[in-house]
Each structure stands twice: as structure tokens, then as C-alpha cells.
Write a protein that holds these residues in place. Structure first.
Motif, PDB file in Angstrom:
ATOM      1  N   LEU A  68       0.816  -1.197   0.245  1.00 52.53           N
ATOM      2  CA  LEU A  68      -0.133   0.052   0.119  1.00 52.53           C
ATOM      3  C   LEU A  68       0.656   1.228   0.158  1.00 52.53           C
ATOM      4  O   LEU A  68       0.649   2.196  -0.733  1.00 52.53           O
ATOM      5  N   LEU A  69       2.024   1.475   0.799  1.00 49.89           N
ATOM      6  CA  LEU A  69       2.703   2.574   0.676  1.00 49.89           C
ATOM      7  C   LEU A  69       3.818   2.562  -0.409  1.00 49.89           C
ATOM      8  O   LEU A  69       3.585   3.775  -1.082  1.00 49.89           O
ATOM      9  N   LEU A  70       4.083   1.564  -1.298  1.00 46.86           N
ATOM     10  CA  LEU A  70       4.477   1.476  -2.509  1.00 46.86           C
ATOM     11  C   LEU A  70       3.381   2.227  -3.530  1.00 46.86           C
ATOM     12  O   LEU A  70       4.060   3.209  -4.461  1.00 46.86           O
ATOM     13  N   ALA A  71       2.279   1.914  -3.563  1.00 50.04           N
ATOM     14  CA  ALA A  71       1.176   2.519  -4.255  1.00 50.04           C
ATOM     15  C   ALA A  71       1.015   3.909  -4.060  1.00 50.04           C
ATOM     16  O   ALA A  71       0.726   4.605  -4.864  1.00 50.04           O
ATOM     17  N   GLU A  72       1.357   4.340  -2.821  1.00 52.31           N
ATOM     18  CA  GLU A  72       1.185   5.627  -2.493  1.00 52.31           C
ATOM     19  C   GLU A  72       2.421   6.543  -2.729  1.00 52.31           C
ATOM     20  O   GLU A  72       2.383   7.761  -2.677  1.00 52.31           O
TER      21      GLU A  72
END
Length: 423
Positions: free
Chosen positions: A351-355
Motif C-alpha cells: 500500500l505504501l509503494l502504491a502511495e
């Protein structure tokens, strides 16, 4: 790619038992508060209640053994501690998954039996498949329906037990052996301390096992010890034997078939007349709604054994699987509890990578503990088992599991207190 512009991007969790409920609490406590984007955890379960399924072998006999308010808990109530914008519970079943379109079709459970069936399509940003598995007997878990359906089945059995003369249990795994022990002690009592076998039991109870030993995960000496304990309750074990036919043909999943006088033919040529047949021969993954491309040959979700992402994760990102429906590890509660922090940590990273956060560290890797580890109560005061490769004395199996079949542990799991600290 950041989450869409909707007020809350959906993290969808399918399954309301050990895996799904634990994952939801862990996300809500330790991940969502640290993300810049706004997410809502949506938990789907075909039952409105969670239950301590391992307790079924004893619970099916009588309500007197367990506090029913602890045996069955309302799922929505366990999550009332979180803001509504962070969590939503849907009492329903997944009927189809479109992994490319990132949607799941849900059939909500309605209290109105005359209501027309409806389907809700939920678009997810991340998905956790934790739908578990069904038992072959409607006495041993939530197969179709929930608490009331299971209790109705138990009621049928309880009314029949006083006049039952013969019981056949198919399956030499823990559930079959535990069920045999509970019924044996309840119906037949126990042989004296200096008697190895209960002679002339009131009810003939037979366990039919295809394996060369019962309890195949445990060493042969412990399996033999379990057989000796069962003999004290008048239970006979037939090993290397299969059921080849029944007349009439019955199944354990139908209410009307729970108590049916049946002739069972065995692979050794013998026949048994029985009043009650209980199949306990493993489980079936609850994955009928999932495309076959995502499944293994045995019907489980094809899952990376270390990261708990589905194996074709690059094609369908942010989809994970855990628990009895997953191919990642052997079905066991201790494996689930060890895997939840790993799965959620990797989801947080994704999720952090996607952000747009590129400094999220390495994956956390799950490693299954493959040492001999299983506890099997035999009746209400005995049992066999091993932990971390060490054989356990009977009293310890009773103390840890046999007293109440893990009910002492489930309150913290259902409420989330077990996950108060991040692992």
C-alpha cells in the motif's frame, strides 16, 4: 498508482473466522492509522457470528459444557470499537471474483426468507481471501448457514443420542478422534484404572480410518496411546480401512440424514449397521467463487508460502490469502496466528509503494514451523499431543486444550485484544 478518488478505498476481507477477523483487527490497529490515504476495511462473512470451531466435538453433545455467549460471538459487535468510516461488516457470501476487474460479487444474507435474492458488487483496492474450509459433517462447523443452523443440527443429534446403539465416525484425524472420545465418554463412561478396554459398551462406536495409523501428524507411539485411551470409552478403531458403500446412501451435510439407520460396507468386506454416521475426513476449501486460474489442484488459493501474496501477484496486485483456504501452509490455528503479522506487514508495504513511498524495506517472510505440533483431547480429562517436537503428557494436553477446546483463547482474538501490540 495511488488509491482511487472515492472517500475510502476498500480493503476487502473475505471470511469471518480466525484468519479474517485477526487480519481485520491488525490492519485497523496498526496499519490504517499510519497511511496517508483513506481506507475502509470491509469484512464479509456468511455467518453473523464467529465461533470456536475446534470445540464442536464436545459442544455438539450438550450446551452444558460451554458458555454459549463465549462459544458464539457477534462479529459486528467485536468491531464496534472502530469508526464507521474505517470498518464495515457485511453478512453475506462471495459468489464471484473478478481479479482483473478487482470486484467481488456478494450475496447478502437476508432475514426475510421471502425477499428476492440480491447481489452487491464491491470494488476493492486490496483483497484478503480468508474464506476457510467446510467440514464434511454439518455437526462440526458453519457449513451452510450460521449459528442457528448449526444449533438445529446439534438439537437433532442430542434428541437421538439416548436411543442410539451404534455410531460410525469416518476419519482418523484430530476431529474424528476427538468426536469419538467425547461421544464415547458421554455415552459409555470409562473403564476402570486397571482395565485397558471397556467391555460391553452401551453404544458401539467405530472409527474408520484409511491410514495405517490415526493422527498421522503425530509419532506412532502417540497415535497408539490415543487408541488405548479410546478403548477405555468403548471405541473401536479400524485402520487401513475405507467405507466403500452405504445403504441408503447418505451424507453428513444434510439435516434429514444426520440420524438414519444405515448399512455401511467396508473395504475389508465387513458391514456395520449404524444409527449415526459422522464423516470427519478432512475439509473442502471454500473457494468455489474463485477463478480456477488462481487455485491449486486441490482447490486452495495458490499462495506464495513466504509473502502470502497470491502466486500471480504481478498480474493481479494486492491480493493475498491466508488460512484453511490457502496453499501457503498446513491448516492449523497456530500457523494462522504466526502468519497474520507477516501478511499485514507485506500488505502495508504494498500500500505504501502504491502511495509512492519507495523506502518501505524488504518483505517479511513467513516460515512454517514444521515440527511435530498437535494436541488431541480424548474425552474430558485425557489427551495426546506434541509441541515443538516434544511429546506432551496427557495432563498438559488437558490443561492447554482439553479443558475447553481453546475457548480460553478466542475472546482476545475476536475482540482484537490479542493484537493490541504490533508484532
Amino acid at each position: 498508482m495511488a488509491p482511487d478518488a472515492s472517500p475510502h478505498s476498500t480493503i476487502l476481507i473475505l471470511g469471518g473466522s480466525y484468519s479474517g477477523i485477526s487480519t481485520a483487527h491488525y490492519l485497523l490497529k496498526h496499519v490504517l492509522p499510519r497511511l496517508s490515504s483513506s481506507y475502509q476495511v470491509v469484512l464479509i462473512s456468511p455467518s453473523a457470528h464467529a465461533m470456536c470451531r475446534p470445540a464442536c466435538p464436545r459442544a455438539l453433545i450438550s450446551d452444558e459444557f460451554f458458555n454459549q455467549d463465549k462459544l458464539f460471538v457477534d462479529i459486528a459487535t467485536q468491531f464496534a470499537q472502530y469508526p464507521g468510516e474505517r470498518f464495515r461488516f457485511i453478512h453475506g457470501s462471495a459468489v464471484s471474483l473478478n481479479s482483473e476487474g478487482r470486484t467481488v460479487s456478494i450475496a447478502p444474507v437476508s432475514s426475510d426468507v421471502n425477499a428476492a435474492p440480491t447481489v452487491e458488487i464491491i470494488t476493492f483496492y486490496a483483497l484478503v481471501i480468508a474464506t476457510g474450509a467446510s467440514t464434511p459433517s454439518s455437526l462440526l462447523g458453519f457449513n451452510s448457514g450460521g449459528r442457528e443452523s448449526l444449533r438445529e443440527n446439534w438439537s437433532v443429534i442430542r434428541k437421538a443420542l439416548p436411543s442410539t446403539k451404534s455410531i460410525v465416525i469416518a476419519g482418523g484425524g484430530p476431529t474424528g478422534i476427538e468426536t469419538a472420545g467425547e461421544l464415547g465418554e458421554y455415552l459409555n463412561g470409562r473403564a476402570g484404572w486397571f482395565t485397558s478396554k471397556l467391555e460391553n459398551p452401551k453404544v458401539k462406536i467405530t472409527v474408520v480410518s484409511a491410514g495405517a495409523q490415526i493422527l498421522p501428524i503425530l509419532r506412532p507411539g502417540l497415535a497408539k496411546k490415543a487408541e488405548d485411551m479410546l478403548a477405555k470409552f468403548g471405541v473401536t478403531v479400524l485402520k487401513s480401512t475405507r467405507i466403500v458403500s452405504m445403504s441408503p446412501q447418505i451424507s453428513g451435510g444434510s439435516l434429514e440424514n444426520l440420524v438414519t439407520n444405515t448399512t455401511i460396507t467396508l473395504s475389508n468386506g465387513e458391514t456395520i449397521e449404524t444409527d449415526l454416521y459422522i464423516p470427519a475426513t478432512g475439509t473442502t476449501p471454500n473457494t468455489a467463487f474463485i477463478p480456477k486460474a488462481l487455485l491449486t489442484a486441490d482447490g486452495r488459493v495458490s499462495t506464495d508460502t513466504q509473502t502470502l501474496r497470491i502466486t500471480n501477484f504481478s498480474a493481479t496486485p494486492r491480493i493475498y490469502s491466508i488460512g484453511d483456504c490457502s496453499s501457503a501452509f498446513r491448516p492449523a490455528v497456530h500457523n494462522i496466528l504466526s502468519a497474520v503479522p507477516i501478511l499485514v506487514a507485506n500488505m502495508k508495504k504494498d500500500l505504501l509503494l502504491a502511495e509512492g513511498d519507495q523506502a518501505t524495506g524488504n518483505d517479511r517472510l513467513f516460515k512454517e514451523d514444521t515440527r511435530e505440533m498437535q494436541m488431541v483431547p480424548i474425552g474430558r480429562s485425557m489427551g495426546v499431543g506434541a509441541a515443538m517436537g516434544w511429546a506432551l503428557p496427557s495432563w498438559m494436553v488437558w490443561l492447554v486444550k482439553g479443558r475447553d477446546y481453546w475457548l480460553w483463547t478466542t475472546g482476545g482474538l475476536w475482540s482484537g485484544k490479542h493484537w493490541a501490540k504490533e508484532s
